[in-house]
Design a protein around this motif. Structure first.
Motif, PDB file in Angstrom:
ATOM      1  N   PRO A   1       0.828  -1.215   0.000  1.00 58.36           N
ATOM      2  CA  PRO A   1       0.000   0.000   0.000  1.00 58.36           C
ATOM      3  C   PRO A   1       0.860   1.263   0.000  1.00 58.36           C
ATOM      4  N   GLN A   2       0.291   2.353  -0.516  1.00 53.04           N
ATOM      5  CA  GLN A   2       1.083   3.576  -0.666  1.00 53.04           C
ATOM      6  C   GLN A   2       1.644   4.073   0.666  1.00 53.04           C
ATOM      7  N   HIS A   3       0.845   3.974   1.748  1.00 52.73           N
ATOM      8  CA  HIS A   3       1.335   4.492   3.028  1.00 52.73           C
ATOM      9  C   HIS A   3       2.541   3.704   3.551  1.00 52.73           C
ATOM     10  N   GLU A   4       2.735   2.494   3.030  1.00 51.45           N
ATOM     11  CA  GLU A   4       3.859   1.673   3.474  1.00 51.45           C
ATOM     12  C   GLU A   4       5.151   2.057   2.752  1.00 51.45           C
ATOM     13  N   TYR A   5       5.024   2.770   1.610  1.00 51.57           N
ATOM     14  CA  TYR A   5       6.216   3.140   0.859  1.00 51.57           C
ATOM     15  C   TYR A   5       7.187   3.942   1.708  1.00 51.57           C
ATOM     16  N   VAL A   6       6.657   4.877   2.512  1.00 52.58           N
ATOM     17  CA  VAL A   6       7.531   5.722   3.319  1.00 52.58           C
ATOM     18  C   VAL A   6       8.304   4.899   4.342  1.00 52.58           C
ATOM     19  N   HIS A   7       7.694   3.832   4.841  1.00 53.68           N
ATOM     20  CA  HIS A   7       8.376   2.966   5.808  1.00 53.68           C
ATOM     21  C   HIS A   7       9.415   2.075   5.118  1.00 53.68           C
ATOM     22  N   ARG A   8       9.272   1.909   3.811  1.00 52.88           N
ATOM     23  CA  ARG A   8      10.277   1.155   3.054  1.00 52.88           C
ATOM     24  C   ARG A   8      11.476   2.037   2.678  1.00 52.88           C
ATOM     25  N   GLY A   9      11.299   3.370   2.769  1.00 55.08           N
ATOM     26  CA  GLY A   9      12.394   4.271   2.428  1.00 55.08           C
ATOM     27  C   GLY A   9      12.150   5.143   1.218  1.00 55.08           C
TER      28      GLY A   9
ATOM     29  N   GLU B   1       5.573  23.061  13.579  1.00 57.80           N
ATOM     30  CA  GLU B   1       4.461  22.133  13.829  1.00 57.80           C
ATOM     31  C   GLU B   1       4.198  21.254  12.619  1.00 57.80           C
ATOM     32  N   ASN B   2       4.332  21.804  11.416  1.00 59.51           N
ATOM     33  CA  ASN B   2       4.152  21.002  10.207  1.00 59.51           C
ATOM     34  C   ASN B   2       5.099  19.813  10.199  1.00 59.51           C
ATOM     35  N   VAL B   3       6.368  20.072  10.492  1.00 61.20           N
ATOM     36  CA  VAL B   3       7.367  19.005  10.447  1.00 61.20           C
ATOM     37  C   VAL B   3       7.223  18.078  11.647  1.00 61.20           C
ATOM     38  N   ARG B   4       6.875  18.660  12.793  1.00 57.84           N
ATOM     39  CA  ARG B   4       6.727  17.854  14.005  1.00 57.84           C
ATOM     40  C   ARG B   4       5.578  16.851  13.870  1.00 57.84           C
ATOM     41  N   VAL B   5       4.464  17.283  13.298  1.00 59.62           N
ATOM     42  CA  VAL B   5       3.328  16.385  13.091  1.00 59.62           C
ATOM     43  C   VAL B   5       3.742  15.211  12.197  1.00 59.62           C
ATOM     44  N   ALA B   6       4.482  15.506  11.138  1.00 55.46           N
ATOM     45  CA  ALA B   6       4.941  14.446  10.243  1.00 55.46           C
ATOM     46  C   ALA B   6       5.896  13.497  10.952  1.00 55.46           C
ATOM     47  N   ALA B   7       6.809  14.049  11.745  1.00 57.43           N
ATOM     48  CA  ALA B   7       7.772  13.224  12.477  1.00 57.43           C
ATOM     49  C   ALA B   7       7.071  12.332  13.486  1.00 57.43           C
ATOM     50  N   GLN B   8       6.085  12.896  14.173  1.00 60.43           N
ATOM     51  CA  GLN B   8       5.360  12.120  15.184  1.00 60.43           C
ATOM     52  C   GLN B   8       4.533  11.017  14.533  1.00 60.43           C
ATOM     53  N   ALA B   9       3.893  11.340  13.394  1.00 57.15           N
ATOM     54  CA  ALA B   9       3.082  10.343  12.699  1.00 57.15           C
ATOM     55  C   ALA B   9       3.945   9.195  12.200  1.00 57.15           C
TER      56      ALA B   9
ATOM     57  N   ASP C   1      13.549  10.021   6.793  1.00 59.54           N
ATOM     58  CA  ASP C   1      14.892   9.613   6.378  1.00 59.54           C
ATOM     59  C   ASP C   1      14.865   8.711   5.152  1.00 59.54           C
ATOM     60  N   PRO C   2      14.220   9.158   4.078  1.00 52.87           N
ATOM     61  CA  PRO C   2      14.081   8.282   2.909  1.00 52.87           C
ATOM     62  C   PRO C   2      15.413   8.045   2.203  1.00 52.87           C
ATOM     63  N   ALA C   3      15.566   6.839   1.685  1.00 57.90           N
ATOM     64  CA  ALA C   3      16.718   6.541   0.834  1.00 57.90           C
ATOM     65  C   ALA C   3      16.460   7.046  -0.580  1.00 57.90           C
ATOM     66  N   LEU C   4      15.177   7.133  -0.945  1.00 58.40           N
ATOM     67  CA  LEU C   4      14.763   7.590  -2.266  1.00 58.40           C
ATOM     68  C   LEU C   4      13.745   8.710  -2.095  1.00 58.40           C
ATOM     69  N   LEU C   5      14.075   9.889  -2.633  1.00 56.92           N
ATOM     70  CA  LEU C   5      13.211  11.062  -2.533  1.00 56.92           C
ATOM     71  C   LEU C   5      12.736  11.432  -3.929  1.00 56.92           C
ATOM     72  N   LEU C   6      11.415  11.475  -4.106  1.00 58.87           N
ATOM     73  CA  LEU C   6      10.825  11.822  -5.394  1.00 58.87           C
ATOM     74  C   LEU C   6      10.244  13.231  -5.309  1.00 58.87           C
ATOM     75  N   LEU C   7      10.663  14.096  -6.211  1.00 58.88           N
ATOM     76  CA  LEU C   7      10.248  15.495  -6.196  1.00 58.88           C
ATOM     77  C   LEU C   7       9.450  15.796  -7.464  1.00 58.88           C
ATOM     78  N   ASP C   8       8.201  16.202  -7.280  1.00 58.75           N
ATOM     79  CA  ASP C   8       7.313  16.486  -8.396  1.00 58.75           C
ATOM     80  C   ASP C   8       7.338  17.989  -8.690  1.00 58.75           C
ATOM     81  N   GLU C   9       8.040  18.367  -9.739  1.00 60.07           N
ATOM     82  CA  GLU C   9       8.184  19.760 -10.161  1.00 60.07           C
ATOM     83  C   GLU C   9       8.537  20.675  -8.981  1.00 60.07           C
ATOM     84  N   PRO C  10       9.681  20.455  -8.360  1.00 53.98           N
ATOM     85  CA  PRO C  10      10.038  21.198  -7.150  1.00 53.98           C
ATOM     86  C   PRO C  10      10.197  22.697  -7.349  1.00 53.98           C
TER      87      PRO C  10
END
Length: 251
Positions: free
Chosen positions: A73-81, A99-107, A165-174
């Protein structure tokens, strides 16, 4: 090419009778910056969404570090890296930058416990602070996200992706919607981030792509037209015909 971190074999995607992607086979080398380019309707967004788990391919195989990603599932991709940013900035405008970053870190790091005191999450606060520092936003941590300049909002969204801490970062039109100065700042940030991870990006600014990327993939009509270094892509007659002739640059 370095050892592949991700590979696709004969990947295709259909939406009803529309073939958006057909028979794409390639690998992404670990530690590289790879750009995916092509004219409008070439299949870039479809391919990018398959690589990030937002779409399932209709055919073919996607592997990350040798593991078949079918059924993940898509939500598992982040846990795979694997983490991504979006073409349209995706942040909480009425929360502060921190707070934006903290919420993401906590989740990402823990399940919410309504009985835990906020001060118990020191590790999460430290992670948020370190991540903001890595994208140059430490001085804006208390600012509401909606008051950031556009380029800073894009950097904040990248920070949100980085807490995993992703090993692979995908950037969509950064650099979408950015002027020359903000674009240069984003290029500098991407180069800095690439020292520790593999980066894939979809972009339209050719001068930026050719100066930044180790490798460029060109899609056309849903198929892989060319794959090579920026110099090889610039010298490819067919690529120049279908894409590079368009007027573009840092603007």
């Amino acid at each position: 090419m370095t050892a592949p971190i991700m590979s696709v074999a004969d990947v295709g995607k259909q939406f009803g009778g529309l073939v958006a992607l057909k028979g794409v086979t390639t690998e992404f080398g670990e530690g590289q910056i790879t750009a995916i380019i092509g004219p409008n309707g070439a299949g870039k967004s479809t391919f990018f969404n398959i690589l990030s788990g937002a779409l399932r391919p209709s055919s073919g195989v996607l592997k990350f570090r040798g593991d078949d990603m079918a059924g993940v599932p898509q939500h598992e991709y982040v846990h795979r890296g694997i983490a991504r940013s979006y073409q349209i900035t995706n942040i909480f405008p009425n929360l502060s930058v921190q707070e934006n970053v903290r919420v993401a870190a906590q989740a990402f790091r823990s399940r919410m416990n309504i009985w835990s005191d906020r001060t118990a999450y020191h590790e999460v606060d430290e992670k948020a602070a370190a991540t903001l520092a890595s994208v140059g936003l430490s001085g804006r941590s208390a600012t509401l996200a909606k008051f950031l300049a556009h380029g800073q909002q894009r950097a904040l969204e990248i920070a949100i992706a980085l807490v995993a801490d992703p090993a692979l970062l995908l950037l969509d039109e950064p650099t979408a919607g950015m002027g020359p100065e903000e674009t240069r700042e984003m290029v500098t940030l991407i180069e800095k981030l690439a020292a520790d991870r593999t980066i894939l990006l979809v972009e339209h600014k050719m001068k930026m792509i050719l100066g930044l990327s180790d490798r460029v993939l060109v899609l056309h009509h849903g198929q892989l037209l060319a794959d090579g270094t920026p110099k090889e892509i610039q010298a490819n007659t067919e690529v120049r015909r279908v894409y590079l002739g368009q007027n573009d640059g840092y603007a």
